[in-house]
Structure formats: structure tokens, C-alpha cells
Design a protein around this motif. Structure first.
Motif, PDB file in Angstrom:
ATOM      1  N   THR A 135       0.829  -1.208   0.000  1.00  0.00           N
ATOM      2  CA  THR A 135       0.000   0.000   0.000  1.00  0.00           C
ATOM      3  C   THR A 135       0.861   1.255   0.000  1.00  0.00           C
ATOM      4  N   VAL A 136       1.869   1.301   0.864  1.00  0.00           N
ATOM      5  CA  VAL A 136       2.756   2.468   0.940  1.00  0.00           C
ATOM      6  C   VAL A 136       3.448   2.694  -0.396  1.00  0.00           C
ATOM      7  N   ALA A 137       3.953   1.623  -1.002  1.00  0.00           N
ATOM      8  CA  ALA A 137       4.659   1.758  -2.283  1.00  0.00           C
ATOM      9  C   ALA A 137       3.723   2.245  -3.378  1.00  0.00           C
ATOM     10  N   ALA A 138       2.481   1.775  -3.382  1.00  0.00           N
ATOM     11  CA  ALA A 138       1.538   2.186  -4.419  1.00  0.00           C
ATOM     12  C   ALA A 138       1.198   3.669  -4.305  1.00  0.00           C
ATOM     13  N   ASN A 155      -9.138   6.722   9.360  1.00  0.00           N
ATOM     14  CA  ASN A 155      -9.669   5.565  10.102  1.00  0.00           C
ATOM     15  C   ASN A 155      -8.608   4.502  10.354  1.00  0.00           C
ATOM     16  N   TYR A 156      -7.425   4.945  10.725  1.00  0.00           N
ATOM     17  CA  TYR A 156      -6.291   4.063  11.003  1.00  0.00           C
ATOM     18  C   TYR A 156      -5.956   4.087  12.485  1.00  0.00           C
ATOM     19  N   ALA A 157      -5.563   2.932  13.018  1.00  0.00           N
ATOM     20  CA  ALA A 157      -4.969   2.903  14.351  1.00  0.00           C
ATOM     21  C   ALA A 157      -3.625   3.623  14.296  1.00  0.00           C
ATOM     22  N   LEU A 158      -3.286   4.318  15.371  1.00  0.00           N
ATOM     23  CA  LEU A 158      -2.077   5.133  15.346  1.00  0.00           C
ATOM     24  C   LEU A 158      -0.822   4.300  15.153  1.00  0.00           C
ATOM     25  N   TRP A 159      -0.799   3.068  15.677  1.00  0.00           N
ATOM     26  CA  TRP A 159       0.388   2.233  15.487  1.00  0.00           C
ATOM     27  C   TRP A 159       0.578   1.878  14.019  1.00  0.00           C
ATOM     28  N   ARG A 160      -0.515   1.774  13.276  1.00  0.00           N
ATOM     29  CA  ARG A 160      -0.410   1.490  11.838  1.00  0.00           C
ATOM     30  C   ARG A 160       0.051   2.734  11.074  1.00  0.00           C
ATOM     31  N   VAL A 161      -0.355   3.898  11.538  1.00  0.00           N
ATOM     32  CA  VAL A 161       0.129   5.144  10.938  1.00  0.00           C
ATOM     33  C   VAL A 161       1.642   5.224  11.055  1.00  0.00           C
ATOM     34  N   ARG A 165       4.612   5.152   8.144  1.00  0.00           N
ATOM     35  CA  ARG A 165       5.663   6.175   8.027  1.00  0.00           C
ATOM     36  C   ARG A 165       7.053   5.534   8.059  1.00  0.00           C
ATOM     37  N   GLY A 166       7.229   4.548   8.939  1.00  0.00           N
ATOM     38  CA  GLY A 166       8.524   3.886   9.022  1.00  0.00           C
ATOM     39  C   GLY A 166       8.876   3.149   7.738  1.00  0.00           C
ATOM     40  N   PRO A 176       2.815   9.325   4.495  1.00  0.00           N
ATOM     41  CA  PRO A 176       1.627  10.116   4.820  1.00  0.00           C
ATOM     42  C   PRO A 176       1.969  11.371   5.621  1.00  0.00           C
ATOM     43  N   THR A 177       1.282  12.467   5.288  1.00  0.00           N
ATOM     44  CA  THR A 177       1.455  13.722   6.016  1.00  0.00           C
ATOM     45  C   THR A 177       0.112  14.299   6.460  1.00  0.00           C
ATOM     46  N   ALA A 178      -0.930  13.481   6.438  1.00  0.00           N
ATOM     47  CA  ALA A 178      -2.246  13.944   6.871  1.00  0.00           C
ATOM     48  C   ALA A 178      -3.008  12.772   7.473  1.00  0.00           C
ATOM     49  N   LEU A 179      -3.780  13.069   8.511  1.00  0.00           N
ATOM     50  CA  LEU A 179      -4.632  12.081   9.149  1.00  0.00           C
ATOM     51  C   LEU A 179      -6.037  12.648   9.204  1.00  0.00           C
ATOM     52  N   GLN A 180      -7.022  11.896   8.692  1.00  0.00           N
ATOM     53  CA  GLN A 180      -8.406  12.342   8.741  1.00  0.00           C
ATOM     54  C   GLN A 180      -9.216  11.355   9.583  1.00  0.00           C
ATOM     55  N   MET A 181      -9.730  11.851  10.698  1.00  0.00           N
ATOM     56  CA  MET A 181     -10.488  11.029  11.634  1.00  0.00           C
ATOM     57  C   MET A 181     -11.719  11.809  12.102  1.00  0.00           C
TER      58      MET A 181
END
Length: 315
Positions: A135-138, A155-161, A165-166, A176-181
Motif C-alpha cells: 500500500t505504501v509503495a503504491a 480511520n487508522y490505528a495510530l500504530w499502523r500510521v 511512516r517507518g 503520509p502527512t495527513a490524518l483524517q479522523m
């Protein structure tokens, strides 16, 4: 570009909100200095007879075509990952976030809107069946190609965010540089979030606020900030998950603040969001010019420091 801190939610444009009204609201928003417009490839499958989405993006495409030059004045957010595989299959069966889905969905979104890039492309919800690396590569491939300006997660758990990033850092690609919740002045009782929402991790929590505060490149966007009109309309009561003493106290102080300033409670909520630390950009859905005018007034409102402290400390 404007510094108006708001995104206009176009979710129901082209379905529940007809084309003439949608065009008028978009025109009013841009004329007022609005910049961000928020949609998704699945909007609004639950109200369209087809059971599939795409109507909001298609309406935006028609609006862009009839308003030469307006594309250069706005920024477009769209999303991928929640389109039902067949009518009635959401949430159990939706498109997900494989590389092929992302490639095909972005191409479709660009075609519908008649544009050559989106300014912010969001994963609409996590897909635990697809390797996060894929997903990150795409997403990063399209950022490198210029068809995506920024990448975000919703709608992501923070550990997955943080894991996403890692991975991006390890691969040396755009992350990612934005989080929408979901977020508003009121919060549901602990452990009942899923009773107030269909995304278990679709909430801005205190931990996420701290995360964004310490990682300022991560911009926060909040959907449903006005809770479907519940701050103003007695016929739209707050969901049961918000029925607790903290809500009672918060509403008391919110009402006091609105009365002191001579504005609505919704305007105070938007001002509280945009003027906080970290600041949060509300994604506001409206259906009338009057609602949009109130929303614009709210995001322009600057709360006195003493009043903000009272709002923050009301629990």
C-alpha cells in the motif's frame, strides 16, 4: 491561496444534494476564500440506487468543466478503500488497498473529476489483508509521478500510521502527512466508540493529538465535527455513546461560550477546533447557503484565551 482552515465536505453532492444546490454551495465556498474540497470514490453508495459510489466525484467534474480556472483555486481531497465490491457488501467486502486497486481507483477518480492530480489522496480505511509495504509503495509511486500531491490515512490505528511512516522512510519514498479522523468538542464514553461509528479506529484521540503536536508535518483533518447538526437541532439528539457526565458539562460551557459571543454552538466548536494546539481542520458538510455561511463564520472566529481555557477544561 487562502488561510481559511476548513474543508468543504462534498459527500452528498450529486445524490442527496442536487446538482444546482451543490454548484451554488461550491461557488459560495470558493468566493468566500475556501480552498479544500473533500470527497471519496465511494460517495455516496448508501443513497444511490446503484449501490455504488462515484456520484460526488462526477459532480465535481461537471462543476470544474463549467467553471474554467476554478481548479487552480482549490485543493481536492479524495479517498480509496471503501467502495463496496457489490451493492450491499460494505463494510464486510470493500475494494481494499492493494496496488492494483489504488492504481485503478486513482485513474477513475481523476477521470471522473477531469483533473490531472489530487492534492491529497487518502487511504479511506486500513486494509489488514494487504501488506502495508504494498500500500505504501503504491501511494508513493503516484506521489512521485505527480498525480498525488500529498498522502494521508483515514480511520487508522495510530500504530499502523507510524508503521506506514517507518516503511516509507525505509524505502526512501513519500509517506503520509495527513490524518483524517472523526473529532468534535464532545467525545464518546471509552470503549463504546464502535457504537457511535462504523470505524473502530476512526477517532482523533488524546494520543493522536500529542502525536500531531510532536510531528507537525502530520496535519489533522476532522470529519463529522458538527455531529450531523446535533449541536443545534433538538430533532437530532446526540448518540447514546455520548450520554455521560462529561458531555453534560461540556454542553453547559459550550452554550455559555456561544451566548457570550453571540454565535451558535456550532460556530464555537469550529473555532475551538481550528484554533487549538495542534490545530485541526474540520471537514464540514452543508446543504444550504445559510449553513455554509455559519461554518465559514465559525472557522474565522478567534476565541478569547480565557474562553478557550474554560472550554478545554470542562469535563
Amino acid at each position: 491561496m487562502t488561510d481559511l482552515k476548513m474543508s468543504l465536505g462534498a459527500m452528498l453532492f450529486g445524490t442527496s444534494i442536487d446538482e444546482r444546490t451543490s454548484f451554488a454551495l461550491l461557488d459560495q465556498y470558493v468566493d468566500a476564500g475556501g480552498e479544500w474540497i473533500d470527497t471519496a470514490d465511494c460517495y455516496a453508495f448508501w443513497v444511490d440506487p446503484s449501490g455504488h459510489g462515484g456520484q460526488s466525484e462526477e459532480l465535481l467534474g461537471r462543476w470544474f468543466a463549467q467553471r474554467p480556472g476554478v481548479r487552480e483555486r482549490v485543493k481536492v481531497t479524495t479517498k480509496v478503500g471503501c467502495e463496496p465490491l457489490w451493492p450491499g457488501s460494505f463494510p464486510e467486502h470493500s475494494q481494499g488497498l492493494s496496488a492494483k486497486v489504488i492504481d485503478d481507483a486513482l485513474e477513475t477518480s481523476l477521470r471522473r473529476m477531469g483533473i490531472d492530480h489530487v492534492d491529497l489522496y487518502l487511504a479511506h480505511r486500513d486494509d489488514l489483508q494487504t501488506p502495508l509495504e504494498e500500500t505504501v509503495a503504491a501511494f508513493s509511486k503516484h506521489a512521485a509521478a505527480g498525480t498525488v500531491g500529498r498522502i494521508g490515512l483515514s480511520n487508522y490505528a495510530l500504530w499502523r500510521v507510524e508503521r506506514a511512516r517507518g516503511i516509507a522512510e525505509r524505502l526512501g519514498v513519500t509517506g503520509p502527512t495527513a490524518l483524517q479522523m472523526r473529532y468534535s468538542y464532545l467525545q464518546p464514553r471509552p470503549f463504546v466508540r464502535n457504537k457511535a461509528h462504523d470505524h473502530r479506529f476512526g477517532w482523533i484521540t488524546d494520543e493522536m493529538l500529542d502525536y500531531a503536536d510532536r510531528n507537525p508535518e502530520q496535519e489533522l483533518f476532522a470529519y463529522s465535527p458538527l455531529m450531523s447538526g446535533s449541536f443545534e437541532r433538538s430533532d437530532r439528539p446526540f448518540q447514546e455513546a455520548f450520554d455521560h457526565p462529561g458531555t453534560t458539562r461540556r454542553l453547559e460551557v459550550l452554550t455559555e461560550a456561544a451566548d457570550e459571543l453571540g454565535v451558535t454552538r456550532s460556530e464555537v466548536v469550529l473555532a475551538w477546533l481550528t484554533g487549538g494546539s495542534p490545530a485541526v481542520t474540520p471537514v464540514v458538510g452543508v446543504s444550504t447557503p445559510a449553513q455554509l455561511e455559519k461554518a465559514l463564520s465559525g472557522v474565522r472566529l478567534v476565541l478569547p484565551a480565557e474562553l478557550r481555557t474554560r472550554l478545554d477544561e470542562a469535563w
